[in-house]
Design a protein around this motif. Sequence first.
Motif, PDB file in Angstrom:
ATOM      1  N   GLY A 101       0.750  -1.243   0.000  1.00 35.61           N
ATOM      2  CA  GLY A 101       0.000   0.000   0.000  1.00 35.61           C
ATOM      3  C   GLY A 101       0.780   1.293   0.000  1.00 35.61           C
ATOM      4  N   ASP A 102       2.097   1.233  -0.018  1.00 39.96           N
ATOM      5  CA  ASP A 102       2.851   2.492   0.029  1.00 39.96           C
ATOM      6  C   ASP A 102       4.259   2.249  -0.518  1.00 39.96           C
ATOM      7  OD1 ASP A 102       3.159   5.075   2.636  1.00 39.96           O
ATOM      8  OD2 ASP A 102       3.430   5.125   0.456  1.00 39.96           O
ATOM      9  N   TYR A 103       4.970   3.345  -0.769  1.00 39.98           N
ATOM     10  CA  TYR A 103       6.381   3.234  -1.149  1.00 39.98           C
ATOM     11  C   TYR A 103       7.174   3.038   0.143  1.00 39.98           C
ATOM     12  CZ  TYR A 103       5.225   4.588  -5.863  1.00 39.98           C
ATOM     13  OH  TYR A 103       4.702   4.598  -7.137  1.00 39.98           O
ATOM     14  N   ARG A 104       7.680   1.832   0.325  1.00 42.48           N
ATOM     15  CA  ARG A 104       8.290   1.476   1.610  1.00 42.48           C
ATOM     16  C   ARG A 104       9.782   1.237   1.513  1.00 42.48           C
ATOM     17  NH1 ARG A 104       4.306   0.688   5.200  1.00 42.48           N
ATOM     18  NH2 ARG A 104       2.221   0.281   4.375  1.00 42.48           N
ATOM     19  N   ASP A 105      10.262   0.977   0.330  1.00 40.59           N
ATOM     20  CA  ASP A 105      11.678   0.660   0.168  1.00 40.59           C
ATOM     21  C   ASP A 105      12.318   1.744  -0.680  1.00 40.59           C
ATOM     22  OD1 ASP A 105      10.662  -2.746  -0.204  1.00 40.59           O
ATOM     23  OD2 ASP A 105      11.336  -1.720   1.604  1.00 40.59           O
ATOM     24  N   TRP A 106      13.426   2.305  -0.141  1.00 39.43           N
ATOM     25  CA  TRP A 106      14.038   3.483  -0.762  1.00 39.43           C
ATOM     26  C   TRP A 106      15.529   3.284  -0.972  1.00 39.43           C
ATOM     27  CZ3 TRP A 106      11.196   7.892  -1.975  1.00 39.43           C
ATOM     28  CH2 TRP A 106       9.873   7.888  -1.526  1.00 39.43           C
ATOM     29  N   GLY A 107      16.009   3.893  -2.052  1.00 43.66           N
ATOM     30  CA  GLY A 107      17.441   3.922  -2.266  1.00 43.66           C
ATOM     31  C   GLY A 107      18.077   5.061  -1.489  1.00 43.66           C
ATOM     32  N   GLN A 108      19.384   5.155  -1.585  1.00 43.86           N
ATOM     33  CA  GLN A 108      20.122   6.163  -0.821  1.00 43.86           C
ATOM     34  C   GLN A 108      20.169   7.501  -1.550  1.00 43.86           C
ATOM     35  OE1 GLN A 108      21.449   3.900  -2.702  1.00 43.86           O
ATOM     36  NE2 GLN A 108      23.026   4.939  -3.913  1.00 43.86           N
ATOM     37  N   GLY A 109      19.798   7.501  -2.809  1.00 41.69           N
ATOM     38  CA  GLY A 109      19.760   8.738  -3.582  1.00 41.69           C
ATOM     39  C   GLY A 109      20.992   8.918  -4.443  1.00 41.69           C
ATOM     40  N   THR A 110      20.790   9.569  -5.571  1.00 40.63           N
ATOM     41  CA  THR A 110      21.899   9.902  -6.461  1.00 40.63           C
ATOM     42  C   THR A 110      21.735  11.360  -6.895  1.00 40.63           C
ATOM     43  OG1 THR A 110      23.111   9.233  -8.457  1.00 40.63           O
ATOM     44  CG2 THR A 110      20.716   9.054  -8.557  1.00 40.63           C
ATOM     45  N   GLN A 111      22.827  12.099  -6.855  1.00 42.73           N
ATOM     46  CA  GLN A 111      22.778  13.530  -7.134  1.00 42.73           C
ATOM     47  C   GLN A 111      22.781  13.787  -8.642  1.00 42.73           C
ATOM     48  OE1 GLN A 111      22.752  16.332  -4.899  1.00 42.73           O
ATOM     49  NE2 GLN A 111      22.364  17.452  -6.809  1.00 42.73           N
ATOM     50  N   VAL A 112      21.870  14.637  -9.059  1.00 45.12           N
ATOM     51  CA  VAL A 112      21.836  15.139 -10.432  1.00 45.12           C
ATOM     52  C   VAL A 112      21.994  16.656 -10.367  1.00 45.12           C
ATOM     53  CG1 VAL A 112      20.430  15.473 -12.492  1.00 45.12           C
ATOM     54  CG2 VAL A 112      20.428  13.264 -11.321  1.00 45.12           C
ATOM     55  N   THR A 113      23.011  17.155 -11.026  1.00 46.50           N
ATOM     56  CA  THR A 113      23.256  18.590 -11.054  1.00 46.50           C
ATOM     57  C   THR A 113      23.279  19.063 -12.494  1.00 46.50           C
ATOM     58  OG1 THR A 113      24.567  18.455  -9.020  1.00 46.50           O
ATOM     59  CG2 THR A 113      24.798  20.445 -10.351  1.00 46.50           C
ATOM     60  N   VAL A 114      22.440  20.050 -12.787  1.00 45.34           N
ATOM     61  CA  VAL A 114      22.348  20.593 -14.138  1.00 45.34           C
ATOM     62  C   VAL A 114      22.898  22.007 -14.121  1.00 45.34           C
ATOM     63  CG1 VAL A 114      20.847  21.068 -16.097  1.00 45.34           C
ATOM     64  CG2 VAL A 114      20.299  19.193 -14.535  1.00 45.34           C
ATOM     65  N   SER A 115      23.919  22.242 -14.913  1.00 43.51           N
ATOM     66  CA  SER A 115      24.543  23.562 -14.960  1.00 43.51           C
ATOM     67  C   SER A 115      24.072  24.306 -16.206  1.00 43.51           C
ATOM     68  CB  SER A 115      26.058  23.421 -14.982  1.00 43.51           C
ATOM     69  OG  SER A 115      26.482  22.765 -16.163  1.00 43.51           O
ATOM     70  N   SER A 116      24.124  25.620 -16.110  1.00 41.58           N
ATOM     71  CA  SER A 116      23.687  26.440 -17.250  1.00 41.58           C
ATOM     72  C   SER A 116      24.826  26.663 -18.231  1.00 41.58           C
ATOM     73  CB  SER A 116      23.148  27.775 -16.753  1.00 41.58           C
ATOM     74  OG  SER A 116      24.147  28.450 -16.018  1.00 41.58           O
TER      75      SER A 116
END
Length: 116
Positions: A101-116
């Motif tokens: 019933g929910d989002y229960r399992d998560w990753g640690q995250g990955t950084q996305v950086t967009v430069s101009s």
Amino acid sequence: QVQMEESGGGLVQAGGSLRLSCAASGGPLSYYAMAWFRQGPGKEREIVASIRLSGDTYYADSVKGRFSISRGKTGNTVYLQMNNLKREDTAVYYCAGHRSGDYRDWGQGTQVTVSS
């Protein structure tokens, strides 16, 4: 114990592309749905895109037409193809697995950086 491993983040110029990947292990055979969330600097976490086992997809308005979510053949892998990236896409991106019933399992995250 469930582990969700993300990869593919990095630094890219505006207008460029990145492809994020996420592989889950230790969880259910197949998640009901998998999704990508993101949290930008000073912002709350928001859902970017999701995909169900059926193949139905959802995209936030801000990414429609630019991002594409897909699942791998193994069932517990998910990808996010990001094209025409904008500075406002800069965030930490998290993959998540939906069960019970929910989002229960998560990753640690990955950084996305967009430069101009």
